[in-house]
Design an enzyme around this catalytic site. Structure first.
Site, PDB file in Angstrom:
ATOM      1  CD  GLU A 127      -2.883  -1.222   2.452  1.00 29.89           C
ATOM      2  OE1 GLU A 127      -2.807  -0.565   3.360  1.00 29.89           O
ATOM      3  OE2 GLU A 127      -3.684  -2.272   2.598  1.00 29.89           O
ATOM      4  CG  ASN A 170      -0.668  -7.111  -1.115  1.00 30.86           C
ATOM      5  OD1 ASN A 170      -1.325  -7.804  -1.970  1.00 30.86           O
ATOM      6  ND2 ASN A 170      -1.235  -6.830  -0.013  1.00 30.86           N
ATOM      7  CG  HIS A 206      -9.973  -5.838   0.636  1.00 29.38           C
ATOM      8  ND1 HIS A 206     -10.241  -7.042   1.856  1.00 29.38           N
ATOM      9  CD2 HIS A 206      -8.725  -5.806   0.895  1.00 29.38           C
ATOM     10  CE1 HIS A 206      -9.266  -7.448   2.250  1.00 29.38           C
ATOM     11  NE2 HIS A 206      -8.235  -6.524   1.618  1.00 29.38           N
ATOM     12  CD  GLU A 235      -4.725  -7.883   1.715  1.00 30.88           C
ATOM     13  OE1 GLU A 235      -5.665  -7.179   2.513  1.00 30.88           O
ATOM     14  OE2 GLU A 235      -3.670  -7.659   1.854  1.00 30.88           O
ATOM     15  CG  ASP A 237     -12.898  -9.034   2.100  1.00 32.64           C
ATOM     16  OD1 ASP A 237     -12.798  -8.069   1.311  1.00 32.64           O
ATOM     17  OD2 ASP A 237     -12.469  -8.857   3.216  1.00 32.64           O
TER      18      ASP A 237
HETATM   19  O1  G3I Z   1      -4.062  -6.983  18.998  1.00 30.12           O
HETATM   20  C1  G3I Z   1      -4.813  -5.763  19.385  1.00 30.12           C
HETATM   21  C2  G3I Z   1      -5.458  -6.115  20.808  1.00 30.12           C
HETATM   22  O2  G3I Z   1      -4.388  -6.166  21.713  1.00 30.12           O
HETATM   23  C3  G3I Z   1      -6.191  -4.901  21.145  1.00 30.12           C
HETATM   24  O3  G3I Z   1      -6.746  -5.288  22.555  1.00 30.12           O
HETATM   25  C4  G3I Z   1      -7.527  -4.698  20.523  1.00 30.12           C
HETATM   26  C5  G3I Z   1      -8.295  -3.357  20.673  1.00 30.12           C
HETATM   27  O4  G3I Z   1      -8.592  -2.697  19.515  1.00 30.12           O
HETATM   28  O5  G3I Z   1      -6.852  -4.614  18.934  1.00 30.12           O
HETATM   29  C6  G3I Z   1      -5.834  -5.521  18.445  1.00 30.12           C
HETATM   30  O6  G3I Z   1      -5.286  -5.242  17.476  1.00 30.12           O
HETATM   31  C7  G3I Z   1      -6.307  -5.286  16.419  1.00 30.12           C
HETATM   32  C8  G3I Z   1      -5.746  -6.183  15.099  1.00 30.12           C
HETATM   33  O7  G3I Z   1      -6.474  -6.104  13.892  1.00 30.12           O
HETATM   34  C9  G3I Z   1      -5.487  -7.540  15.708  1.00 30.12           C
HETATM   35  O8  G3I Z   1      -6.856  -8.154  16.004  1.00 30.12           O
HETATM   36  C10 G3I Z   1      -6.426  -3.831  15.728  1.00 30.12           C
HETATM   37  O9  G3I Z   1      -7.066  -2.959  16.647  1.00 30.12           O
HETATM   38  C11 G3I Z   1      -7.311  -3.973  14.405  1.00 30.12           C
HETATM   39  O10 G3I Z   1      -7.181  -2.493  13.732  1.00 30.12           O
HETATM   40  C12 G3I Z   1      -6.422  -5.002  13.404  1.00 30.12           C
HETATM   41  O11 G3I Z   1      -7.218  -4.829  12.366  1.00 30.12           O
HETATM   42  C13 G3I Z   1      -6.532  -5.320  10.891  1.00 30.12           C
HETATM   43  C14 G3I Z   1      -6.312  -4.342  10.130  1.00 30.12           C
HETATM   44  O12 G3I Z   1      -5.778  -5.071   9.022  1.00 30.12           O
HETATM   45  C15 G3I Z   1      -5.508  -3.129  10.519  1.00 30.12           C
HETATM   46  O13 G3I Z   1      -4.995  -2.538   9.446  1.00 30.12           O
HETATM   47  C16 G3I Z   1      -7.618  -6.651  10.505  1.00 30.12           C
HETATM   48  O14 G3I Z   1      -7.485  -7.545  11.467  1.00 30.12           O
HETATM   49  C17 G3I Z   1      -6.745  -7.327   9.239  1.00 30.12           C
HETATM   50  O15 G3I Z   1      -7.848  -7.831   8.785  1.00 30.12           O
HETATM   51  C18 G3I Z   1      -6.645  -6.019   8.128  1.00 30.12           C
HETATM   52  O16 G3I Z   1      -5.845  -6.539   7.178  1.00 30.12           O
HETATM   53  C19 G3I Z   1      -5.840  -5.539   6.215  1.00 30.12           C
HETATM   54  C20 G3I Z   1      -4.218  -6.094   5.556  1.00 30.12           C
HETATM   55  O17 G3I Z   1      -3.155  -6.252   6.487  1.00 30.12           O
HETATM   56  C21 G3I Z   1      -3.809  -5.065   4.358  1.00 30.12           C
HETATM   57  N1  G3I Z   1      -4.949  -4.839   3.679  1.00 30.12           N
HETATM   58  C22 G3I Z   1      -6.083  -4.421   3.968  1.00 30.12           C
HETATM   59  C23 G3I Z   1      -6.643  -5.433   4.949  1.00 30.12           C
HETATM   60  C24 G3I Z   1      -7.974  -5.020   5.378  1.00 30.12           C
HETATM   61  O18 G3I Z   1      -8.171  -3.926   6.158  1.00 30.12           O
END
Ligand code: G3I
Length: 305
Positions: A127, A170, A206, A235, A237
């Site tokens: 990105e 990517n 996405h 990715e 969906d």
């Molecule tokens: O691990 C912490 C946890 O300790 C905390 O208590 C909790 C509270 O918010 O957050 C947890 O972290 C979260 C993390 O996922 C793990 O679950 C983050 O808040 C959350 O923002 C994060 O979201 C991820 C996101 O990327 C962040 O940018 C999504 O799971 C994940 O599916 C998403 O994936 C991205 C790809 O990497 C890149 N392309 C887009 C795609 C979708 O956004």
């Protein structure tokens, strides 16, 4: 073939999913994963904030759990991701240019070194371009302090760190022909012309009603393939439900299969229950792990039944 992975394999492709380590204790999650998929991408566990939250102190525990599981089941692993503006610990943004370059290269070397030989494709840079019509680079510590050359530097470092891994760029909103995908296209074209190592481009894919599967998806994948790189749907969906969602999924799979250098497809999660799209139902299995119409459309498009 009666599973996604086996059907894709008959077409010479892999069919993968994003996996979260904290669900590997859930038996329905694991049995669906193990039955249907033959490649995994750690959803968050290999990101910079997960593996190097403190400088030069690496924690691979959660990512190792996923890699071990995958290896024990004969699944391939995609690495996601080494250099990205998001999920980046704040210390990285405080470094001055020379130090940032050292830290970026150290991060790539340590993470790729730890997984050397275990990753089929790495998202080296994720990105790096803006949305919209400018085709410009996105602001990030890397872009702002190291300039345009940071992507080339990351790929050169990555090649040396694990010469057997395919090195991918990517991004999202690059699935059809548009200003952003044109900018990535020009980057790849320039890299190929100058011998900068790059093997693949990941199209996140996405999709939702505002951003559906583009009519020129296949043509866009093909123009990148024609530059001499593999392409991967990384990715996938698609928001929605029922027949409309199923049709879109089938079309996305057919686009990949029509491009000989489209080497595999990854959906961004096993079940709707754990999708990052909290309010959506964008995946192939519902929250109870039942196969959706979208699943059947994908399996059918892959030639399975
Ligand atoms: O691990 C912490 C946890 O300790 C905390 O208590 C909790 C509270 O918010 O957050 C947890 O972290 C979260 C993390 O996922 C793990 O679950 C983050 O808040 C959350 O923002 C994060 O979201 C991820 C996101 O990327 C962040 O940018 C999504 O799971 C994940 O599916 C998403 O994936 C991205 C790809 O990497 C890149 N392309 C887009 C795609 C979708 O956004």
């Amino acid at each position: 073939a009666s599973t996604l992975g086996a059907a894709a394999a008959e077409k010479g492709r892999y069919f993968g999913t994003a996996v979260a380590a904290n669900h590997l204790g859930e038996s329905a999650y694991v049995s669906t994963l193990d039955t249907e998929f033959n490649s995994v991408t750690p959803e968050n566990e290999m990101k910079w904030d997960a593996v190097e939250s403190t400088r030069n102190s690496f924690n691979f525990a959660a990512a190792d759990q996923i890699v071990s599981h995958a290896q024990s089941k004969g699944m391939k692993v995609r690495g996601h991701t080494l250099v990205w503006h998001s999920q980046l610990p704040s210390w990285v943004g405080t470094l001055a240019a020379a130090d940032l370059r050292t830290a970026m290269n150290n991060h790539i070397n340590q993470v790729m070194g730890h997984y050397k030989g275990k990753i089929h494709s790495w998202d080296v840079v994720n990105e790096a371009f803006q949305d919209g019509s400018s085709g410009a680079r996105r602001s990030s510590p890397f872009q702002d302090k190291l300039g345009n050359g940071f992507i080339e530097e990351a790929f050169r470092t990555a090649r040396a760190a694990d010469p057997a891994a395919k090195l991918c760029y990517n991004d999202y909103n690059t699935d059809g022909v548009n200003a952003k995908s044109n900018a990535v296209y020009n980057l790849v074209k320039d890299f190929k012309a100058r011998g900068v190592p790059i093997d693949c481009v990941g199209f996140q894919s996405h999709f939702n009603s505002a951003s559906p599967v583009p009519a020129d998806y296949q043509a866009n994948l093909q123009r990148f393939a024609d530059l001499g790189v593999d392409v991967q749907i990384t990715e996938l969906d698609i928001e929605g439900s029922g027949t409309a969602q199923a049709t879109s999924y089938g079309n996305a799979v057919k686009a990949c299969l029509a491009v000989s250098r489209c080497t595999g497809i990854t959906v961004w999660g096993v079940t709707d229950k754990y999708s990052w799209r909290a309010s959506g139902t964008p995946l192939l299995f519902d929250g109870n792990y039942n196969k959706k119409a979208a699943y059947t459309a994908v399996l059918t498009a892959l030639g399975g039944s």
